[in-house]
Enzyme design. Sequence first.
Site, PDB file in Angstrom:
ATOM      1  CB  SER A 156      -0.922  -0.021   1.223  1.00 35.43           C
ATOM      2  OG  SER A 156      -1.702  -1.197   1.228  1.00 35.43           O
TER       3      SER A 156
ATOM      4  N   GLY B 203       0.755   4.053  -1.576  1.00 30.11           N
ATOM      5  CA  GLY B 203       0.111   5.359  -1.484  1.00 30.11           C
ATOM      6  C   GLY B 203      -0.132   5.769  -0.049  1.00 30.11           C
ATOM      7  CG  ASP B 204      -2.896   3.705   2.461  1.00 28.49           C
ATOM      8  OD1 ASP B 204      -3.737   4.549   2.805  1.00 28.49           O
ATOM      9  OD2 ASP B 204      -3.186   2.698   1.803  1.00 28.49           O
ATOM     10  CB  THR B 205       3.759   3.723   2.939  1.00 32.38           C
ATOM     11  OG1 THR B 205       3.117   2.497   3.305  1.00 32.38           O
ATOM     12  CG2 THR B 205       5.058   3.864   3.715  1.00 32.38           C
TER      13      THR B 205
ATOM     14  CB  ALA C 286       2.176   7.431   6.628  1.00 38.58           C
TER      15      ALA C 286
END
Length: 404
Positions: free
Chosen positions: A170, A172-174, A177
């Site tokens: 994932s 994009g999430d990382t 973040a």
Amino acid sequence: METSQGTGPLAGLKVIEMGQLIAGPFAAKTLADFGADVVKIEPPGAGDPLRNWRLLKNGTSVWWQVQSRNKRSVALDLRKAEAQEIVRKLAAEADVLIENFRPGALEGWGLDPQKLVEANPRLVVLRISGYGQTGPYRDRPGFGVVGEAMGGLRHLTAEPGRVPVRVGVSIGDTLAALHGVIGILMALHERQRSGKGQVIDVALYEAVFNCMESLLPEYSAFGAVRGPGGSALPGIAPSNAYLCSDGGYALIAGNGDSIYKRLMAAIGREDLGNDPALANNAGRVVRVDEIDAAIGAWTKARTVTEVLEVLARVGVPAGRIYTVADIAADPHYAARGMLQQMRLEDGEMLTVPGIVPKLSRTPGGQHRNAPALGQDTDAVLREVGLSEQQIAALKERGVIQAKA
């Protein structure tokens, strides 16, 4: 490495995490790894869904053991006014609040970040969402895969003419973040001068887009729409994955001018190495198919290990494609502290990723395993002034949940 609680460069920083799954919790994990006191707020019952994602050991995801290490868990039903008041109490004493709900969720619970900052002017609030807090798409649900697609990454991750694929994690999430952590640290630095907090707005797609290198200016200047390049690096030559005799692939980056000449000498193609037309990248890009064919013919007669040994001797960047089994057995990973051992509650050992980045004087570390749901509810509520009687009454009404 394990450290004692309260150490690290962020020791003393109080963080409230109200997110779930990946983006918000990854940002908070990064802060917790370096000493911040992270209080994770979860819904009673099942808690953060990540507790049950992918492979479970003794009923809990092993991913959870990484994502929530060094955190404390408080279980609150945010639909209830008394729980919302507890969040306000926590935020009044916090340095940072992190959330990754859809825009408007906090406001719907009476927890408008602007009002939280008014009540605690030093508070820094990180908001991560699919499309940001403003704009025509703000209310759309946005997960990492959608952000990766809108940010331009998914279009590039494919073999030419084939369906674009996920990168496998994932990302994009990382990326969102990590951009959020950068924003938090910048806001905290600025707070030292002004004494004031602020709200940080991170959109998943923007975090991905920020890593798209020359994609937009190339389109602006030349109308060029970069397409998928498969294993090659479009516009840079030679840089590709080459099949070897054992069925594996060697990644070879011979795209520096001097590196290219050494690579051609190593594979016995001095004719290509000494060709004036191939002395720089622009010329090599024109004949990249010819160069790749020459390299591929050489690698097909050798195993991955043999290829890497030859190229290491002549200083050509190259590597193998690691599986997680390769990672777990690699001596460099071990020497760098990236294969960290933690003891679970049942006494068994679990290998988890080490701490990144590495600070020479105040390194991060693990001082606490990921918490059980509501493990720290009572302790945290006492810290904000609630009495034992008040805590017991909140449990009775289902406002909070503590570990049995």
